[in-house]
Design a protein around this motif. Structure first.
Motif, PDB file in Angstrom:
ATOM      1  N   ILE A 708       0.990  -1.399   0.255  1.00  0.00           N
ATOM      2  CA  ILE A 708       0.373  -0.087  -0.210  1.00  0.00           C
ATOM      3  C   ILE A 708       0.853   1.567  -0.456  1.00  0.00           C
ATOM      4  N   ILE A 709       2.359   1.077   0.903  1.00  0.00           N
ATOM      5  CA  ILE A 709       2.422   2.712   1.289  1.00  0.00           C
ATOM      6  C   ILE A 709       3.155   2.966  -0.638  1.00  0.00           C
ATOM      7  N   PRO A 710       3.592   1.662  -1.431  1.00  0.00           N
ATOM      8  CA  PRO A 710       4.263   2.692  -2.460  1.00  0.00           C
ATOM      9  C   PRO A 710       3.177   2.960  -3.476  1.00  0.00           C
ATOM     10  N   ARG A 711       2.037   2.273  -3.335  1.00  0.00           N
ATOM     11  CA  ARG A 711       0.949   3.623  -4.110  1.00  0.00           C
ATOM     12  C   ARG A 711       0.197   4.045  -3.199  1.00  0.00           C
ATOM     13  N   GLY A 712       0.243   4.448  -1.722  1.00  0.00           N
ATOM     14  CA  GLY A 712      -0.680   5.145  -0.978  1.00  0.00           C
ATOM     15  C   GLY A 712      -0.574   6.841  -1.337  1.00  0.00           C
ATOM     16  N   ALA A 713       0.241   7.718  -2.387  1.00  0.00           N
ATOM     17  CA  ALA A 713      -0.715   9.126  -2.710  1.00  0.00           C
ATOM     18  C   ALA A 713      -1.529   8.978  -3.770  1.00  0.00           C
ATOM     19  N   THR A 714      -1.685   7.524  -5.158  1.00  0.00           N
ATOM     20  CA  THR A 714      -2.191   7.232  -5.995  1.00  0.00           C
ATOM     21  C   THR A 714      -3.774   7.009  -5.646  1.00  0.00           C
ATOM     22  N   ILE A 715      -3.567   6.143  -4.935  1.00  0.00           N
ATOM     23  CA  ILE A 715      -4.401   6.273  -3.830  1.00  0.00           C
ATOM     24  C   ILE A 715      -5.612   7.220  -3.717  1.00  0.00           C
ATOM     25  N   THR A 716      -5.065   7.666  -2.399  1.00  0.00           N
ATOM     26  CA  THR A 716      -5.754   8.779  -2.203  1.00  0.00           C
ATOM     27  C   THR A 716      -5.760   9.729  -3.654  1.00  0.00           C
ATOM     28  N   ARG A 717      -4.704  10.493  -4.159  1.00  0.00           N
ATOM     29  CA  ARG A 717      -5.548  11.085  -5.580  1.00  0.00           C
ATOM     30  C   ARG A 717      -6.470  10.598  -5.884  1.00  0.00           C
ATOM     31  N   VAL A 718      -6.599   9.522  -6.173  1.00  0.00           N
ATOM     32  CA  VAL A 718      -7.771   8.897  -6.874  1.00  0.00           C
ATOM     33  C   VAL A 718      -8.730   9.178  -6.149  1.00  0.00           C
ATOM     34  N   LEU A 719      -9.113   9.307  -4.928  1.00  0.00           N
ATOM     35  CA  LEU A 719     -10.034   8.752  -3.897  1.00  0.00           C
ATOM     36  C   LEU A 719     -10.810  10.185  -3.916  1.00  0.00           C
ATOM     37  N   MET A 720      -9.810  10.971  -3.613  1.00  0.00           N
ATOM     38  CA  MET A 720     -10.008  12.642  -3.989  1.00  0.00           C
ATOM     39  C   MET A 720     -10.720  12.676  -5.093  1.00  0.00           C
ATOM     40  N   ALA A 721     -10.628  12.238  -6.471  1.00  0.00           N
ATOM     41  CA  ALA A 721     -10.855  12.785  -7.521  1.00  0.00           C
ATOM     42  C   ALA A 721     -12.447  12.056  -7.231  1.00  0.00           C
ATOM     43  N   ALA A 722     -12.461  11.352  -6.677  1.00  0.00           N
ATOM     44  CA  ALA A 722     -13.841  10.671  -6.210  1.00  0.00           C
ATOM     45  C   ALA A 722     -14.752  11.469  -6.025  1.00  0.00           C
ATOM     46  N   LEU A 723     -14.269  12.090  -4.881  1.00  0.00           N
ATOM     47  CA  LEU A 723     -15.173  12.952  -3.844  1.00  0.00           C
ATOM     48  C   LEU A 723     -15.740  14.266  -4.548  1.00  0.00           C
ATOM     49  N   THR A 724     -14.121  14.703  -5.376  1.00  0.00           N
ATOM     50  CA  THR A 724     -14.807  15.517  -6.120  1.00  0.00           C
ATOM     51  C   THR A 724     -15.389  15.721  -7.502  1.00  0.00           C
ATOM     52  N   GLY A 725     -15.899  14.889  -7.765  1.00  0.00           N
ATOM     53  CA  GLY A 725     -16.684  14.554  -8.815  1.00  0.00           C
ATOM     54  C   GLY A 725     -16.563  13.659 -10.467  1.00  0.00           C
ATOM     55  N   ALA A 726     -16.035  12.836 -10.015  1.00  0.00           N
ATOM     56  CA  ALA A 726     -15.018  11.523 -10.377  1.00  0.00           C
ATOM     57  C   ALA A 726     -16.149  10.215 -10.488  1.00  0.00           C
ATOM     58  N   LEU A 727     -16.888  10.216  -8.969  1.00  0.00           N
ATOM     59  CA  LEU A 727     -18.006   9.475  -9.073  1.00  0.00           C
ATOM     60  C   LEU A 727     -19.621  10.613  -8.384  1.00  0.00           C
ATOM     61  N   PRO A 728     -20.567  10.224  -8.895  1.00  0.00           N
ATOM     62  CA  PRO A 728     -21.729  10.879  -7.847  1.00  0.00           C
ATOM     63  C   PRO A 728     -21.900  10.832  -6.515  1.00  0.00           C
ATOM     64  N   ASN A 729     -22.563  12.553  -6.706  1.00  0.00           N
ATOM     65  CA  ASN A 729     -22.652  12.687  -5.157  1.00  0.00           C
ATOM     66  C   ASN A 729     -23.126  11.487  -4.426  1.00  0.00           C
ATOM     67  N   SER A 730     -24.387  10.409  -4.683  1.00  0.00           N
ATOM     68  CA  SER A 730     -24.481   9.631  -3.619  1.00  0.00           C
ATOM     69  C   SER A 730     -23.172   8.487  -2.988  1.00  0.00           C
ATOM     70  N   ARG A 731     -22.135   8.843  -3.643  1.00  0.00           N
ATOM     71  CA  ARG A 731     -21.602   7.683  -3.467  1.00  0.00           C
ATOM     72  C   ARG A 731     -20.476   8.415  -2.155  1.00  0.00           C
ATOM     73  N   LEU A 732     -20.660   9.309  -2.213  1.00  0.00           N
ATOM     74  CA  LEU A 732     -19.548  10.609  -1.041  1.00  0.00           C
ATOM     75  C   LEU A 732     -19.281   9.174   0.096  1.00  0.00           C
ATOM     76  N   GLU A 733     -20.228   9.087   1.269  1.00  0.00           N
ATOM     77  CA  GLU A 733     -20.202   8.319   2.060  1.00  0.00           C
ATOM     78  C   GLU A 733     -18.865   7.322   1.824  1.00  0.00           C
ATOM     79  N   MET A 734     -19.305   6.429   0.777  1.00  0.00           N
ATOM     80  CA  MET A 734     -18.615   5.360   1.019  1.00  0.00           C
ATOM     81  C   MET A 734     -16.794   5.826   0.916  1.00  0.00           C
ATOM     82  N   VAL A 735     -16.804   6.516  -0.121  1.00  0.00           N
ATOM     83  CA  VAL A 735     -15.626   7.168  -0.604  1.00  0.00           C
ATOM     84  C   VAL A 735     -14.981   7.815   0.798  1.00  0.00           C
TER      85      VAL A 735
END
Length: 826
Positions: A708-735
């Motif tokens: 996980i640690i070598p991939r941590g920055a990328t995972i966090t970036r993708v999760l942030m993208a999901a929070l900010t528009g890559a996924l619908p609003n209805s998934r906010l709680e899961m993300v």
């Protein structure tokens, strides 16, 4: 303005629109900006009201002035009720209610005033009592107009709306049962009695809210000790008893089938059924207050009255059907040992004509009162009578057959212990209905209720008789499948899926509901050659495979470790077939096996090989977001299986060679739009981050961290993208939960990853203060603060980044959720 009166209408229009904009979410405003705007408006409320008061002098603008007042009242700013009670604008609106031409604007103002007095921001009902004491008498004076037959429907609807608003807003005051409160209740009964359903139904929410307050103990805590609480509760229930009895009489007629029901369009019939369900809810509210047995007495009188119309096949069956529907609606509130009315109702059922709609409702009643048939002194003696009726229902029409089959299932569920002695008779009913010996009008899905019913009774038998009964039941299901097999593999391959699944689905129900693990294990062992042949010859057919895997899943779930060698053969089969046919249900069946056998050391070697083979193949399939989008079911079931492995046997998955590839695959799939697939990916990641919570998880943390640690920055970036528009609003709680689990697992390191990701977002999209607020909330959550405190900052950042398409595209362009720098899986 005095020198240019022609500007005043435009000015009033502007005043009306301004507060509306505070609630207009089409405007791409930041949440902070919106709050500031609303605060600015409310600070000017008194000035606005004084300007509007001045405009009242122009009589032709009165309607427009009142519309503006209603608009500003929606801000619910805390103006004292005593000030509003004597305010010229309020008095004008109230006096306009009694004008010959009912003013829509005055209705809107009074409606907003009612909502205003009950809102928390205004101080609530107790603070606003001076205003309430002015509003209520004025609204009550509209009763005369409500009864006026010359008024058009729109006027009646507007008046009814005020009474409904008053009931909903002041329900806690009304629940005290004072004489003034009962005047409002009686007015609401008058609204409920109006012929137009859309108007009468405005009161339904009030009757429900009142029932909740009257019956729930929490409403009486302020009365102190138990004796005082019980005394006050009984007093209130008694006060409202007559009102709810009247309500039952007023709404019952609405469930009656119209004379021309056969000519109704599909939409009209659907609307009529929705009306029946709504009335059923009102009846259950009444039963909560009156008590089920007392309610049954009222409805039984209506049933007896309706029977005078019900002499023969061509008779007037509609009133009897309506009365029975009402009796069915309150079944959960009637005592299961009621001895006065229910025996008479059951006796009456056999005397009714077998008109299809009436028979369907009769079958509905039988199913609804299955617990009474089991528990009441005379209940079980009525069983032969009701079984005969159900058999008629199964032969009469598709709808009555469906209802009769479900009723039979309810009876076998609730009377299962008593029915053990009648297994032969139950099998006869099953054969008559399902195997074509009778003329069963139901679908294959309806016949599953009969299989389920028999399976429940078999569960109550001792082991040896249960084994024999299960063999007989399985034999009746397998016979038609065997006949297809006997025609050769070519015929089996060409059969329509429905011809196979109709029988395989019955096995799923048998294995699910016959709770004799050893007997079910023996049954699946005997049936395995046929199941294997279907696997081999129909592996290309998704519908058949889903049906077969469902049957196997329930066999595994019920039999558990009794399955012995059969489970090995089953897993070997699906492991081989998955490589060729990629059926998602093979993954789902494997996840069920992991749940049952994952913690069994004797199965470890075999299960390790299974999951490695399945995951290795799946990660080769899901190499891009395009593949995730094309194969969402595989993604969903793959990561469901992965989550099960983390929870039940992390020691098999995490040290395996396939684990890094699975993490890389999950990073690709975070932003898949398919809801279930996205949820499974996010749940898997959360489970990885929460590994310490799983059994044997702690000793695997160092292996997890190395991945996980070598991939941590990328995972966090993708999760942030999901929070900010890559996924619908209805998934906010899961993300948000996945991000929180990551932060709590990796502490300061994860906060640095989050800070790096947030810093990528352009300042034109998110201000520095908004970034800081979000990162502070993450930091607090990492330190152990309440996870719920993170929701508001997450929602705010999400809203800011989604406020318009340009902003959303710039944020996603900066976070680049699809650029992962993942090494391709070989």
């Amino acid at each position: 303005m005095n020198s240019h009166p022609e500007y005043i209408p435009g000015f009033l229009e502007l005043l009306t629109v301004l507060p509306e904009e505070a609630f207009n979410y089409k405007i791409a405003a930041r949440p902070e900006q919106r709050r500031h705007f609303e605060k600015e408006l409310t600070s000017q409320m008194e000035i606005v009201l004084s300007i509007l008061t001045a405009c009242l002098n122009i009589s032709e603008l009165k309607e427009q002035v009142l519309e503006a007042v209603a608009s500003w009242l929606r801000l619910k700013h805390g103006i004292p009720g005593s000030l509003l009670a004597t305010h010229p604008l309020v008095l004008t609106a109230l006096s306009s209610l009694n004008s010959d031409i009912l003013s829509e604007a005055s209705i809107n103002v009074v409606s907003e005033l009612i909502h205003y007095t009950a809102s928390g921001s205004s101080g609530g009902v107790s603070v606003q009592m001076p205003l309430i004491q002015v509003i209520v008498p004025q609204v009550m004076s509209l009763l005369v107009q409500l009864r006026d037959s010359t008024k058009d429907d729109e006027d009646i609807k507007a008046i009814a709306r005020l009474f409904a608003d008053m009931g909903d807003s002041y329900v806690e005051l009304i629940a005290t049962g004072s004489s003034e409160a009962m005047m409002i209740v009686n007015a609401l009964l008058e609204v409920a009695s109006l012929p137009e359903y859309n108007i009468a139904s405005m009161t339904f929410n009030f009757w429900h809210s009142l029932q909740v307050i009257l019956t729930k103990r929490n409403s009486y805590i302020s009365f102190g000790d138990e004796a005082s609480i019980e005394a006050e509760r009984n007093r209130r229930l008694q006060v409202f008893r007559q009102s709810y009895e009247s309500l039952v009489s007023l709404v019952g007629f609405r469930v009656q089938y119209p004379q021309d029901y056969k000519d109704l369009s599909y939409e009209d019939l659907k609307e009529f059924k929705q009306t029946r369900y709504a009335i059923a809810d009102v009846l259950t509210d009444a039963a909560s207050v009156l008590g089920g047995d007392a309610m049954l007495q009222i409805l039984y009188v209506k049933l007896v009255d309706s029977l005078s119309f019900c002499g023969n096949e061509q008779s007037e069956w509609h009133p009897a059907e309506a009365a029975l529907f009402c009796i069915g609606a309150i079944s959960n509130y009637v005592s299961v040992v009621e001895t006065n009315i229910m025996p008479q109702v059951m006796d009456l059922l056999s005397k009714l004509p077998h008109q299809p709609q009436l028979l369907q409702t009769v079958c509905l009643i039988i199913g609804a009162y299955s617990k009474w048939l089991d528990a009441a002194p005379s209940g079980f003696s009525k069983l032969p009578l009701v079984i005969d009726i159900l058999m008629s229902g199964m032969r009469t029409s598709e709808d009555s057959a469906a209802t009769a089959a479900l009723a039979f299932r309810h009876i076998c569920d609730d009377c299962r212990k008593k029915l053990c002695a009648y297994c032969n008779q139950l099998f006869h009913i099953y054969y008559t209905a399902v195997n074509g010996e009778g003329s069963f009008k139901g679908s294959a899905e309806d016949s599953l209720h009969l299989v389920e019913a028999l399976s429940m009774v078999i569960t109550e038998l001792p082991p040896e008789p249960a084994k024999g009964a299960l063999e007989e039941l399985c034999s009746s299901v397998v016979t038609p499948l065997q006949e297809i097999f006997n025609q050769g593999p070519e015929v089996l391959e060409k059969k329509h899926a429905r011809e196979l699944t109709a029988h395989i689905d019955q096995f799923a129900y048998i294995f699910r509901y016959v709770n004799h693990p050893g007997a079910v294990a023996d049954a699946i062992h005997r049936l395995w050659p046929i199941f294997k042949a279907i696997f081999d010859l129909r592996a290309w057919d998704m519908r058949t495979m889903e049906s077969l895997c469902r049957a196997c899943k329930y066999a595994v779930r019920t039999s558990g470790r009794f399955m012995g060698i059969t489970i090995g053969a089953m897993l070997e089969e699906i492991q081989g077939l998955y490589q060729q046919h990629h059926q998602p249900c093979f993954l789902y069946l494997s996840s069920e096996v992991i749940k049952i056998f994952g913690s069994d050391p004797s199965c470890a070697s075999y299960l390790k090989n299974l999951i490695e083979a399945l995951f290795k193949h799946t990660t080769c399939l899901l190499t891009s977001i395009k593949e995730f989008t094309a194969r969402p079911d595989i993604a969903d079931d793959c990561f469901l299986l992965a989550s099960r492995c983390i929870r039940y046997c992390p020691q098999l998955l995490i040290p395996s060679a396939v684990f890094p590839a699975l993490i890389d695959c999950s990073m690709i799939g975070i932003t898949v739009q398919h809801r279930e697939a996205s949820n499974s990916v996010l749940t898997f990641l959360s489970d990885i981050f929460d590994l310490e919570k799983s059994s044997k998880g702690e000793q695997l943390l160092s292996i997890r961290d190395s991945v996980i640690i070598p991939r941590g920055a990328t995972i966090t970036r993708v999760l942030m993208a999901a929070l900010t528009g890559a996924l619908p609003n209805s998934r906010l709680e899961m993300v948000a939960y996945s991000l929180l689990a990551l932060i709590r697992a990796y502490g300061m390191q994860a906060l640095e990853w989050a800070s790096e990701s947030v810093s990528l977002i352009p300042l034109t999209a998110v201000k520095e203060v908004e970034r800081t607020r979000f990162l502070q909330a993450l930091s607090d959550a990492a330190s152990g603060a309440d996870a719920n405190a993170l929701i508001a900052p997450v929602e705010e950042l999400s809203d800011v980044c989604r406020r318009n398409r340009t902003v959303q595209e710039s944020v996603q362009g900066a976070l680049k959720p699809l650029e992962l720098d993942v090494v391709p899986v070989s």
